[in-house]
Design an enzyme around this catalytic site. Structure first.
Site, PDB file in Angstrom:
ATOM      1  N   HIS A   1      89.391  -6.726 -16.486  1.00 10.07           N
ATOM      2  CA  HIS A   1      89.081  -5.701 -15.486  1.00 10.07           C
ATOM      3  C   HIS A   1      89.393  -4.322 -16.080  1.00 10.07           C
ATOM      4  CE1 HIS A   1      88.407  -8.550 -12.233  1.00 10.07           C
ATOM      5  NE2 HIS A   1      89.547  -9.160 -12.547  1.00 10.07           N
TER       6      HIS A   1
ATOM      7  N   HIS B   1      83.971 -12.217 -17.822  1.00 10.69           N
ATOM      8  CA  HIS B   1      84.635 -13.505 -17.686  1.00 10.69           C
ATOM      9  C   HIS B   1      84.066 -14.460 -18.719  1.00 10.69           C
ATOM     10  CE1 HIS B   1      84.204 -17.698 -16.085  1.00 10.69           C
ATOM     11  NE2 HIS B   1      85.516 -17.591 -16.079  1.00 10.69           N
TER      12      HIS B   1
ATOM     13  N   ASN C   1      84.899 -18.699 -20.356  1.00 13.18           N
ATOM     14  CA  ASN C   1      85.720 -19.903 -20.294  1.00 13.18           C
ATOM     15  C   ASN C   1      85.077 -20.961 -21.169  1.00 13.18           C
ATOM     16  OD1 ASN C   1      85.921 -22.783 -18.765  1.00 13.18           O
ATOM     17  ND2 ASN C   1      87.857 -21.672 -18.640  1.00 13.18           N
ATOM     18  N   VAL C   2      85.891 -21.653 -21.949  1.00 11.51           N
ATOM     19  CA  VAL C   2      85.441 -22.852 -22.660  1.00 11.51           C
ATOM     20  C   VAL C   2      86.500 -23.922 -22.447  1.00 11.51           C
ATOM     21  CG1 VAL C   2      83.882 -21.854 -24.386  1.00 11.51           C
ATOM     22  CG2 VAL C   2      86.341 -21.855 -24.818  1.00 11.51           C
TER      23      VAL C   2
ATOM     24  N   HIS D   1      72.481 -10.698 -22.977  1.00  9.55           N
ATOM     25  CA  HIS D   1      71.662 -11.914 -22.958  1.00  9.55           C
ATOM     26  C   HIS D   1      71.099 -12.255 -24.338  1.00  9.55           C
ATOM     27  CE1 HIS D   1      71.636 -13.242 -18.776  1.00  9.55           C
ATOM     28  NE2 HIS D   1      71.856 -11.958 -18.482  1.00  9.55           N
TER      29      HIS D   1
ATOM     30  N   HIS E   1      77.966 -16.803   0.794  1.00  8.19           N
ATOM     31  CA  HIS E   1      78.159 -16.175   2.100  1.00  8.19           C
ATOM     32  C   HIS E   1      77.721 -14.713   2.114  1.00  8.19           C
ATOM     33  CE1 HIS E   1      82.021 -15.504  -0.039  1.00  8.19           C
ATOM     34  NE2 HIS E   1      82.042 -14.354   0.607  1.00  8.19           N
TER      35      HIS E   1
END
Length: 309
Positions: free
Chosen positions: A98, A108, A110-111, A147, A177
């Site tokens: 952040h 973000h 993650n692996v 990308h 939501h």
């Protein structure tokens, strides 16, 4: 089927954590990561690294964990009901950043690797991971670079990998939501188990290695961008969406809490400051409205014409 090599996975993940932290410290130029090694006999061990109050990063974490348990938590067994009740091990590196400047996106990555075991039966394993970007103010150049780098991570493993896992990311990082994406996407894969351990492990490594290649150039371009209180207020408002997704939908957060994980490490993904405003809408034609109108819509960024920032 090839045998799995947890020691090799752990060695890679620890090296990845160290490299990402080193590069982020270089980019920040002031703050360094606080290192918090932890171990719990009933859970496992890990290394939580947190950066805060730097030149660039208001708060960030790069965490490694190697946890185990006697029964696969619901966040994992819901997709694998046949594995409910099995012992498990899970290893991974998770990154959330952040920045101070609203023109630098939150990022973000993650692996991870899971293995579910039962005496007398072959272990069931799979890899997962990815990376995604959450801008507050959009730049086409940054989205294209992000990308392009994601595609480069996928290309050695098949022509359809990027498009498949890009769609997976668009679908996963969607705030149901609110009926809106969390950001501009990237890659998301789960349950990767082709039967070829070496190929799956190599793909996970490629995704892990390409995260910092995707993110650091964007940080370098935007970290000195001038901003004021209105941009900071909008950043706080949009951070609220990040919090909502992580606490309501994120499988990693739910897995950590359901498995009795270390709460300080699990919730390091939350921003240090955020805000909610009742029924707020951006002014039509504003930079803030452009985020919704242009960037928070899944699209093929690699077909976009590159424009100056």
């Amino acid at each position: 089927m090839q045998s799995i090599d947890i020691h090799a996975i752990k060695a890679y993940l620890l090296d990845l954590q160290t490299d990402i932290c080193r590069q982020l410290e270089e980019e920040d130029g002031l703050a360094t990561f606080k290192v918090d090694n932890w171990a719990r006999a009933e859970l496992g061990s890990g290394c939580t690294r947190v950066i805060s109050d730097g030149n660039v990063f208001e708060k960030g974490g790069v965490n490694f964990s190697h946890v185990r348990g006697g029964s696969l938590p619901a966040a994992a067994s819901a997709r694998h009901p046949e594995l409910a009740g099995r012992q498990f091990q899970a290893l991974g590196v998770s990154v959330v950043l952040h920045p101070h400047n609203p023109y630098v996106p939150t990022a973000h990555a993650n692996v991870r690797f899971f293995v579910a075991e039962k005496p007398g039966e072959a272990p069931v394993w799979w890899f997962g991971g990815g990376f995604d970007l959450t801008p507050y103010y959009g730049f086409e150049e940054d989205c294209i670079h992000w990308h392009q780098t994601a595609k480069q991570a996928c290309d050695p493993f098949g022509a359809d990998r990027y498009s498949h896992y890009k769609k997976g990311c668009d679908d996963y990082f969607f705030i149901k939501h609110r009926n809106e994406p969390r950001g501009i996407g990237g890659l998301y894969f789960d349950d990767l188990q082709t039967g070829d351990f070496d190929d799956c492990f190599a793909f996970m490594r490629s995704v892990g290695d390409h995260f910092i290649k995707a993110y650091r150039p964007i940080v370098a371009r935007r970290k000195d961008h001038t901003y004021g209180k209105p941009q900071r207020r909008f950043q706080m408002y949009r951070r609220g969406r990040y919090v909502e997704f992580n606490l309501v939908y994120d499988r990693g957060t739910l897995f950590g809490l359901q498995s009795g994980g270390r709460v300080e490490s699990i919730l390091m993904s939350l921003p240090p400051e955020t805000a909610w405003q009742y029924d707020w809408h951006p002014e039509p034609g504003s930079e803030e409205a452009r985020l919704y109108d242009v960037f928070l819509k899944p699209k093929d960024w690699l077909s976009e014409r590159k424009v100056p920032a």
